[in-house]
Write a protein that holds these residues in place. Structure first.
Motif, mmCIF file in Angstrom:
data_model
loop_
_atom_site.group_PDB
_atom_site.id
_atom_site.type_symbol
_atom_site.label_atom_id
_atom_site.label_comp_id
_atom_site.label_asym_id
_atom_site.label_seq_id
_atom_site.Cartn_x
_atom_site.Cartn_y
_atom_site.Cartn_z
ATOM 1 N N ASN A 93 0.851 -1.186 0.000
ATOM 2 C CA ASN A 93 0.000 0.000 0.000
ATOM 3 C C ASN A 93 0.893 1.244 0.000
ATOM 4 O OD1 ASN A 93 -2.517 -1.540 0.394
ATOM 5 N ND2 ASN A 93 -1.633 -1.975 2.410
ATOM 6 N N VAL A 109 -3.092 1.087 -9.963
ATOM 7 C CA VAL A 109 -2.563 -0.092 -9.273
ATOM 8 C C VAL A 109 -3.566 -0.630 -8.268
ATOM 9 C CG1 VAL A 109 -0.773 -0.889 -7.672
ATOM 10 C CG2 VAL A 109 -0.153 0.553 -9.630
ATOM 11 N N ARG A 110 -4.237 0.272 -7.558
ATOM 12 C CA ARG A 110 -5.213 -0.160 -6.555
ATOM 13 C C ARG A 110 -6.350 -0.941 -7.210
ATOM 14 N NH1 ARG A 110 -9.954 0.688 -4.683
ATOM 15 N NH2 ARG A 110 -10.430 2.289 -6.235
ATOM 16 N N GLU A 112 -6.337 -2.486 -10.158
ATOM 17 C CA GLU A 112 -5.829 -3.742 -10.705
ATOM 18 C C GLU A 112 -5.640 -4.779 -9.603
ATOM 19 O OE1 GLU A 112 -2.056 -5.484 -13.330
ATOM 20 O OE2 GLU A 112 -1.914 -3.528 -12.344
ATOM 21 N N SER A 113 -5.094 -4.338 -8.475
ATOM 22 C CA SER A 113 -4.869 -5.243 -7.348
ATOM 23 C C SER A 113 -6.186 -5.803 -6.816
ATOM 24 C CB SER A 113 -4.115 -4.499 -6.238
ATOM 25 O OG SER A 113 -3.910 -5.345 -5.122
ATOM 26 N N SER A 117 -7.214 -9.715 -6.897
ATOM 27 C CA SER A 117 -7.538 -10.356 -5.616
ATOM 28 C C SER A 117 -8.902 -11.021 -5.689
ATOM 29 C CB SER A 117 -7.506 -9.309 -4.503
ATOM 30 O OG SER A 117 -7.866 -9.889 -3.271
#
Length: 369
Positions: A93, A109-110, A112-113, A117
């Protein structure tokens, strides 16, 4: 050194804090178009702080990634003159200030993550049930719906951020490391649209140049697929390219019993080949129903047009100026020149006996009586 970097406006500075990780290593890596390379390893102090300086050329921003114990702790897009402040934890993070493109990357990025997940959780559920069960089918539908939703959000993002290098990151995202999010043939249009937009802002960027190359390849594949779909109707893969006057001429519109699809270039030895072999063939057989559709693979269209006029080439000459990126070469798997294909009565000939000028003349004599 700091003063030089500032005055030349070619330096960037990363001021980082890695929370809860005192006296440890942070690895700085750079994406060099299609591969990663480690730039350096820096040490955090007792408060988890670290600093790193690097050179960035004007107009050619760098994709830089920070790692701790193989965990990515930040994804950055750095432009010359920036001081980028990064606060990370050891779980990946992070937040950014001082670098607008890097700040946009945080959200990319957040999302995509979160998507990866969620897919991972569904994949684990799927692995625990019988493959042919109703529950397995329901989970697969969930996965499909989630992918479609994420894909659409990615399309919306790149359209809204067509002048941001973060769109390059979005276009190249993969699911599970080997399945591109943008995997459809028509995604070539998105690659081309974004590369054209980014050229306006970053004409010097090697990442944008690589994106343009990828767009050209994808566009070529898309065109080839379209031609293959229509191949049954004409017996060969059709081409449509501009002649020296800019008029687009379709291969399927050539009205002749035998058409030679001829791939060539303007190298001196090929000019001699045209004069010694191609021109005599054309002059002898044209009136009997022979035509040549000559595709020049040069990128210099002015030079090509000059050669055509100077040699008095009266057959059909076309060139799209794309060189080796031309979809025409890919459509016919051309990897060398000169090379030719014969189309007889609208069907691509598979006669393997045609190996030289003499056998070609015998073939034409047999077909054009």
């Amino acid at each position: 050194m700091v003063a030089c970097l500032a005055s030349c406006s070619q330096g960037v500075k990363i001021e980082g804090i890695l929370e809860g990780a005192a006296d440890t290593d942070v690895v700085v890596a750079r994406l060099n178009v299609n591969r990663f390379s480690t730039l350096d390893t820096v040490k955090t102090n007792s408060l988890g702080k670290y600093t790193y300086k690097m050179k960035v050329e004007e107009g050619d921003p760098e994709f830089v990634y920070l790692y701790h114990n193989n965990q990515q702790i930040a994804s950055l897009i750095l432009q010359e003159g920036e001081t980028c402040k990064v606060v990370s934890d050891t779980l990946g993070n992070y937040s950014v200030n001082g670098s607008p493109e890097s700040e946009k990357m945080v959200e990319v990025v957040r999302k995509e993550s979160a998507f990866m997940s969620s897919l991972g959780e569904k994949a684990r559920r799927l692995a625990k049930v019988k493959e042919d069960s109703e529950e397995a089918g329901a989970i697969r539908q969930e996965i499909s719906r989630e992918y479609v939703k994420y894909y659409r959000s990615c399309v919306q993002y790149i359209l809204a951020n067509s002048h941001s290098l973060t769109s390059v990151n979005v276009l190249y995202q993969n699911i599970g490391g080997n399945m591109p999010v943008f995997s459809q043939l028509t995604d070539a249009l998105h690659f081309k649209s974004i590369s054209d937009s980014l050229k306006e802002v970053y004409p010097k960027s090697r990442y944008v140049k690589a994106l343009a190359d990828e767009a050209a390849k994808r566009t070529s594949y898309m065109e080839i697929n379209s031609k293959i779909q229509n191949a049954e109707n004409v017996g060969f893969i059709d081409l449509e390219m501009p002649d020296i006057n800019g008029k687009h001429i379709k291969l399927s519109d050539v009205d002749a019993k035998v058409v030679m699809l001829y791939f060539w270039g303007t190298a001196p030895e090929l000019n001699l080949f045209n004069a010694d072999v191609i021109k005599p063939l054309y002059e002898k057989y044209h009136s009997r129903g022979f035509e040549i559709y000559a595709v020049c693979v040069d990128t210099d269209k002015a030079k090509w047009a000059s050669v055509v006029k100077n040699q008095h080439q009266n057959w059909i000459n076309v060139c799209d100026g794309l060189g080796t990126a031309s979809s025409a070469l890919a459509a016919y798997a051309v990897n060398r020149i000169p090379v030719s294909f014969l189309i007889v009565d609208g069907v691509l000939s598979s006669d393997s006996s045609i190996k030289d000028e003499a056998s070609l003349r015998r073939f034409l004599d047999s077909k054009l009586k």
